[in-house]
Design a protein around this motif. Structure first.
Motif, PDB file in Angstrom:
ATOM      1  N   CYS A 171       0.870  -1.175   0.000  1.00 19.76           N
ATOM      2  CA  CYS A 171       0.000   0.000   0.000  1.00 19.76           C
ATOM      3  C   CYS A 171       0.903   1.220   0.000  1.00 19.76           C
ATOM      4  CB  CYS A 171      -0.879  -0.008   1.245  1.00 19.76           C
ATOM      5  SG  CYS A 171      -1.941   1.448   1.431  1.00 19.76           S
ATOM      6  N   TYR A 172       0.541   2.236  -0.799  1.00 14.63           N
ATOM      7  CA  TYR A 172       1.369   3.432  -0.926  1.00 14.63           C
ATOM      8  C   TYR A 172       0.553   4.679  -0.610  1.00 14.63           C
ATOM      9  CZ  TYR A 172       4.336   0.246  -3.639  1.00 14.63           C
ATOM     10  OH  TYR A 172       5.108  -0.823  -4.057  1.00 14.63           O
ATOM     11  N   LEU A 173       1.190   5.640   0.052  1.00 19.14           N
ATOM     12  CA  LEU A 173       0.636   6.978   0.240  1.00 19.14           C
ATOM     13  C   LEU A 173       1.569   7.939  -0.483  1.00 19.14           C
ATOM     14  CD1 LEU A 173      -0.045   5.203   2.925  1.00 19.14           C
ATOM     15  CD2 LEU A 173      -0.899   7.369   3.784  1.00 19.14           C
ATOM     16  N   VAL A 174       1.021   8.763  -1.370  1.00 13.62           N
ATOM     17  CA  VAL A 174       1.831   9.631  -2.226  1.00 13.62           C
ATOM     18  C   VAL A 174       1.384  11.067  -2.019  1.00 13.62           C
ATOM     19  CG1 VAL A 174       2.695   9.981  -4.565  1.00 13.62           C
ATOM     20  CG2 VAL A 174       1.826   7.730  -3.898  1.00 13.62           C
ATOM     21  N   ALA A 175       2.346  11.957  -1.787  1.00 13.24           N
ATOM     22  CA  ALA A 175       2.056  13.369  -1.528  1.00 13.24           C
ATOM     23  C   ALA A 175       3.185  14.229  -2.079  1.00 13.24           C
ATOM     24  CB  ALA A 175       1.896  13.616  -0.032  1.00 13.24           C
ATOM     25  N   PRO A 176       2.916  15.492  -2.352  1.00  9.27           N
ATOM     26  CA  PRO A 176       4.003  16.383  -2.765  1.00  9.27           C
ATOM     27  C   PRO A 176       5.070  16.525  -1.687  1.00  9.27           C
ATOM     28  CG  PRO A 176       1.866  17.361  -3.274  1.00  9.27           C
ATOM     29  CD  PRO A 176       1.605  16.161  -2.421  1.00  9.27           C
ATOM     30  N   ALA A 177       4.662  16.473  -0.429  1.00  6.53           N
ATOM     31  CA  ALA A 177       5.591  16.591   0.698  1.00  6.53           C
ATOM     32  C   ALA A 177       4.832  16.263   1.977  1.00  6.53           C
ATOM     33  CB  ALA A 177       6.174  18.001   0.777  1.00  6.53           C
ATOM     34  N   ALA A 178       5.552  16.110   3.071  1.00  4.61           N
ATOM     35  CA  ALA A 178       4.915  15.908   4.367  1.00  4.61           C
ATOM     36  C   ALA A 178       4.050  17.114   4.701  1.00  4.61           C
ATOM     37  CB  ALA A 178       5.973  15.706   5.450  1.00  4.61           C
ATOM     38  N   GLY A 179       2.941  16.847   5.393  1.00  7.95           N
ATOM     39  CA  GLY A 179       2.048  17.918   5.805  1.00  7.95           C
ATOM     40  C   GLY A 179       1.080  18.371   4.737  1.00  7.95           C
ATOM     41  N   GLU A 180       0.988  17.648   3.624  1.00  7.73           N
ATOM     42  CA  GLU A 180       0.113  18.059   2.526  1.00  7.73           C
ATOM     43  C   GLU A 180      -0.938  16.987   2.231  1.00  7.73           C
ATOM     44  OE1 GLU A 180       1.840  19.921  -0.834  1.00  7.73           O
ATOM     45  OE2 GLU A 180       3.612  20.617   0.252  1.00  7.73           O
ATOM     46  N   GLU A 181      -1.732  17.229   1.190  1.00 11.05           N
ATOM     47  CA  GLU A 181      -2.713  16.242   0.760  1.00 11.05           C
ATOM     48  C   GLU A 181      -2.001  15.040   0.139  1.00 11.05           C
ATOM     49  OE1 GLU A 181      -6.595  19.032  -0.247  1.00 11.05           O
ATOM     50  OE2 GLU A 181      -5.262  18.447  -1.896  1.00 11.05           O
ATOM     51  N   CYS A 182      -2.699  13.892   0.142  1.00  8.43           N
ATOM     52  CA  CYS A 182      -2.081  12.683  -0.404  1.00  8.43           C
ATOM     53  C   CYS A 182      -3.117  11.813  -1.107  1.00  8.43           C
ATOM     54  CB  CYS A 182      -1.396  11.876   0.695  1.00  8.43           C
ATOM     55  SG  CYS A 182      -2.521  10.974   1.795  1.00  8.43           S
ATOM     56  N   VAL A 183      -2.597  10.865  -1.880  1.00  5.63           N
ATOM     57  CA  VAL A 183      -3.385   9.832  -2.538  1.00  5.63           C
ATOM     58  C   VAL A 183      -2.954   8.492  -1.961  1.00  5.63           C
ATOM     59  CG1 VAL A 183      -3.868   8.689  -4.735  1.00  5.63           C
ATOM     60  CG2 VAL A 183      -3.632  11.179  -4.643  1.00  5.63           C
ATOM     61  N   ILE A 184      -3.926   7.625  -1.690  1.00  8.50           N
ATOM     62  CA  ILE A 184      -3.653   6.291  -1.162  1.00  8.50           C
ATOM     63  C   ILE A 184      -3.858   5.277  -2.272  1.00  8.50           C
ATOM     64  CG2 ILE A 184      -4.313   4.549   0.544  1.00  8.50           C
ATOM     65  CD1 ILE A 184      -5.432   6.924   2.237  1.00  8.50           C
ATOM     66  N   ILE A 185      -2.860   4.439  -2.511  1.00 12.05           N
ATOM     67  CA  ILE A 185      -2.917   3.432  -3.569  1.00 12.05           C
ATOM     68  C   ILE A 185      -3.012   2.042  -2.949  1.00 12.05           C
ATOM     69  CG2 ILE A 185      -1.731   2.436  -5.560  1.00 12.05           C
ATOM     70  CD1 ILE A 185      -0.330   5.107  -5.961  1.00 12.05           C
ATOM     71  N   ASP A 186      -4.063   1.315  -3.293  1.00  8.60           N
ATOM     72  CA  ASP A 186      -4.248  -0.096  -2.923  1.00  8.60           C
ATOM     73  C   ASP A 186      -4.221  -0.372  -1.418  1.00  8.60           C
ATOM     74  OD1 ASP A 186      -4.502  -0.660  -5.581  1.00  8.60           O
ATOM     75  OD2 ASP A 186      -2.618  -1.748  -5.789  1.00  8.60           O
ATOM     76  N   PRO A 187      -5.185   0.172  -0.657  1.00  6.87           N
ATOM     77  CA  PRO A 187      -5.301  -0.213   0.753  1.00  6.87           C
ATOM     78  C   PRO A 187      -5.981  -1.582   0.856  1.00  6.87           C
ATOM     79  CG  PRO A 187      -7.025   1.356   0.208  1.00  6.87           C
ATOM     80  CD  PRO A 187      -6.195   1.178  -1.023  1.00  6.87           C
ATOM     81  N   GLY A 188      -5.176  -2.620   0.954  1.00 10.39           N
ATOM     82  CA  GLY A 188      -5.690  -3.982   0.889  1.00 10.39           C
ATOM     83  C   GLY A 188      -5.985  -4.590   2.238  1.00 10.39           C
ATOM     84  N   HIS A 189      -5.853  -5.902   2.306  1.00 14.42           N
ATOM     85  CA  HIS A 189      -6.195  -6.667   3.505  1.00 14.42           C
ATOM     86  C   HIS A 189      -5.392  -6.165   4.704  1.00 14.42           C
ATOM     87  CE1 HIS A 189      -5.950 -10.607   5.895  1.00 14.42           C
ATOM     88  NE2 HIS A 189      -7.191 -10.182   6.011  1.00 14.42           N
ATOM     89  N   GLN A 190      -6.079  -5.763   5.757  1.00 16.54           N
ATOM     90  CA  GLN A 190      -5.491  -5.314   7.020  1.00 16.54           C
ATOM     91  C   GLN A 190      -4.568  -4.096   6.850  1.00 16.54           C
ATOM     92  OE1 GLN A 190      -3.662  -8.890   8.601  1.00 16.54           O
ATOM     93  NE2 GLN A 190      -5.619  -9.668   9.372  1.00 16.54           N
ATOM     94  N   ALA A 191      -4.886  -3.231   5.877  1.00 17.09           N
ATOM     95  CA  ALA A 191      -4.048  -2.054   5.629  1.00 17.09           C
ATOM     96  C   ALA A 191      -4.506  -0.809   6.369  1.00 17.09           C
ATOM     97  CB  ALA A 191      -4.006  -1.754   4.129  1.00 17.09           C
ATOM     98  N   ALA A 192      -5.719  -0.797   6.911  1.00 13.58           N
ATOM     99  CA  ALA A 192      -6.272   0.434   7.473  1.00 13.58           C
ATOM    100  C   ALA A 192      -5.413   0.992   8.598  1.00 13.58           C
ATOM    101  CB  ALA A 192      -7.705   0.197   7.957  1.00 13.58           C
TER     102      ALA A 192
ATOM    103  N   PRO B 250      -5.753  12.657   3.198  1.00 12.41           N
ATOM    104  CA  PRO B 250      -6.126  11.942   1.968  1.00 12.41           C
ATOM    105  C   PRO B 250      -7.197  12.697   1.176  1.00 12.41           C
ATOM    106  CG  PRO B 250      -6.296  10.521   3.908  1.00 12.41           C
ATOM    107  CD  PRO B 250      -6.151  11.916   4.398  1.00 12.41           C
ATOM    108  N   VAL B 251      -7.083  12.637  -0.144  1.00  7.89           N
ATOM    109  CA  VAL B 251      -8.113  13.185  -1.019  1.00  7.89           C
ATOM    110  C   VAL B 251      -8.751  12.107  -1.903  1.00  7.89           C
ATOM    111  CG1 VAL B 251      -7.095  15.486  -1.053  1.00  7.89           C
ATOM    112  CG2 VAL B 251      -6.454  13.831  -2.820  1.00  7.89           C
ATOM    113  N   ALA B 252      -8.100  10.943  -2.020  1.00 10.68           N
ATOM    114  CA  ALA B 252      -8.640   9.877  -2.866  1.00 10.68           C
ATOM    115  C   ALA B 252      -7.909   8.577  -2.593  1.00 10.68           C
ATOM    116  CB  ALA B 252      -8.513  10.238  -4.342  1.00 10.68           C
ATOM    117  N   VAL B 253      -8.596   7.475  -2.881  1.00 13.74           N
ATOM    118  CA  VAL B 253      -7.994   6.151  -2.956  1.00 13.74           C
ATOM    119  C   VAL B 253      -8.036   5.722  -4.420  1.00 13.74           C
ATOM    120  CG1 VAL B 253      -8.339   3.713  -2.405  1.00 13.74           C
ATOM    121  CG2 VAL B 253      -8.587   5.442  -0.615  1.00 13.74           C
ATOM    122  N   VAL B 254      -6.918   5.244  -4.948  1.00 12.91           N
ATOM    123  CA  VAL B 254      -6.889   4.737  -6.324  1.00 12.91           C
ATOM    124  C   VAL B 254      -6.436   3.286  -6.287  1.00 12.91           C
ATOM    125  CG1 VAL B 254      -6.526   7.008  -7.347  1.00 12.91           C
ATOM    126  CG2 VAL B 254      -4.544   5.602  -6.782  1.00 12.91           C
ATOM    127  N   LEU B 255      -7.026   2.469  -7.149  1.00 11.56           N
ATOM    128  CA  LEU B 255      -6.844   1.022  -7.091  1.00 11.56           C
ATOM    129  C   LEU B 255      -6.298   0.487  -8.408  1.00 11.56           C
ATOM    130  CD1 LEU B 255     -10.287   0.347  -5.419  1.00 11.56           C
ATOM    131  CD2 LEU B 255      -8.054   0.351  -4.274  1.00 11.56           C
TER     132      LEU B 255
END
Length: 235
Positions: free
Chosen positions: A15-36, A50-55
């Protein structure tokens, strides 16, 4: 740019969290089994919103935490329409029952807002750009996300279960196709620059150049040859 990744659950799905930098908005990629839980820890550590989850696709090991993650932060989930049914009916996607104990841990279904991915589009989320490529083979609705090269960093390619370090995704589950997989590898992966960083659905980070030189499946595709069935990895 900040990319925080961690393997989660029974299948070690990245599972990946992607952001321009710390303290900013981010996108979450593939929050799978037991990732919460891991998602919440990374959000807190890096002070992200977070602003979106993309799969990358709809298999259970990549989407099992979509409902709680989207619900906790009131964000939409993006998925290709051919894999959308898997969020509500994960057993159908596997062609078998995965067993009551595992199912009892999950919140099966769709989040409140689902948006559908289209090949060739660019998602502009959290101040970042993600180019979407439909890449069937592992599933009918598999996609990849590529971020452009900048002056500071090479291009980053989220390959899902299309391409791994040294291998490729399995094609023996419902909707899988070795013919489609080989076509996707040739069309989506081979044109990328060698410096492109590959962050896959399972296993370690690699580069396109490394895989072009050593991955037996990508080498066979580049040579115009067929490939043997992929090893079983992930779902």
């Amino acid at each position: 740019m900040l990319i925080a990744g961690f393997p989660a659950g029974a299948w070690g799905t990245n599972c990946y969290l992607v952001a321009p930098a710390a303290g900013e908005e981010c996108v979450i990629i593939d929050p799978g089994h037991q990732a919460a839980e891991g998602v919440e820890e990374a959000l807190k550590k890096h002070r992200l919103k977070p602003v979106a989850v993309v799969l990358t696709h709809g298999h259970l090991d990549h989407v099992a935490s979509v409902v709680p993650v989207c619900g906790a932060h009131d964000v939409p989930a993006w998925i290709h329409p051919e894999d959308r049914y898997m969020m509500s009916d994960p057993e159908k996607a596997l062609g078998r029952s995965i067993g009551m104990p595992l199912m009892g841990e999950l919140t099966v279904g769709e989040p409140d807002e689902v948006r559908e991915l289209t090949h060739g589009t660019t998602l502009e989320l959290a101040g970042l750009e993600f180019s979407v490529a439909h890449a069937p083979g592992h599933t009918k609705g598999s996609v990849t996300f590529r971020m452009p090269e900048t002056a500071d960093i090479p291009s980053v390619f989220f390959s899902g279960d299309l391409l791994f370090a040294g291998s490729i995704g399995r094609t023996d589950l419902p909707g899988g196709s070795m013919e489609d997989m080989l076509e996707s590898l040739a069309r989506v992966c081979l044109p990328l620059d060698d410096s492109t960083v590959v962050l896959s659905g399972h296993g370690p980070q690699t580069t396109i150049g490394q895989e072009r030189a050593t991955n037996p499946y990508l080498r066979q595709v580049a040579a115009g040859q067929g490939a043997s069935p992929a090893p079983r990895r992930g779902m």
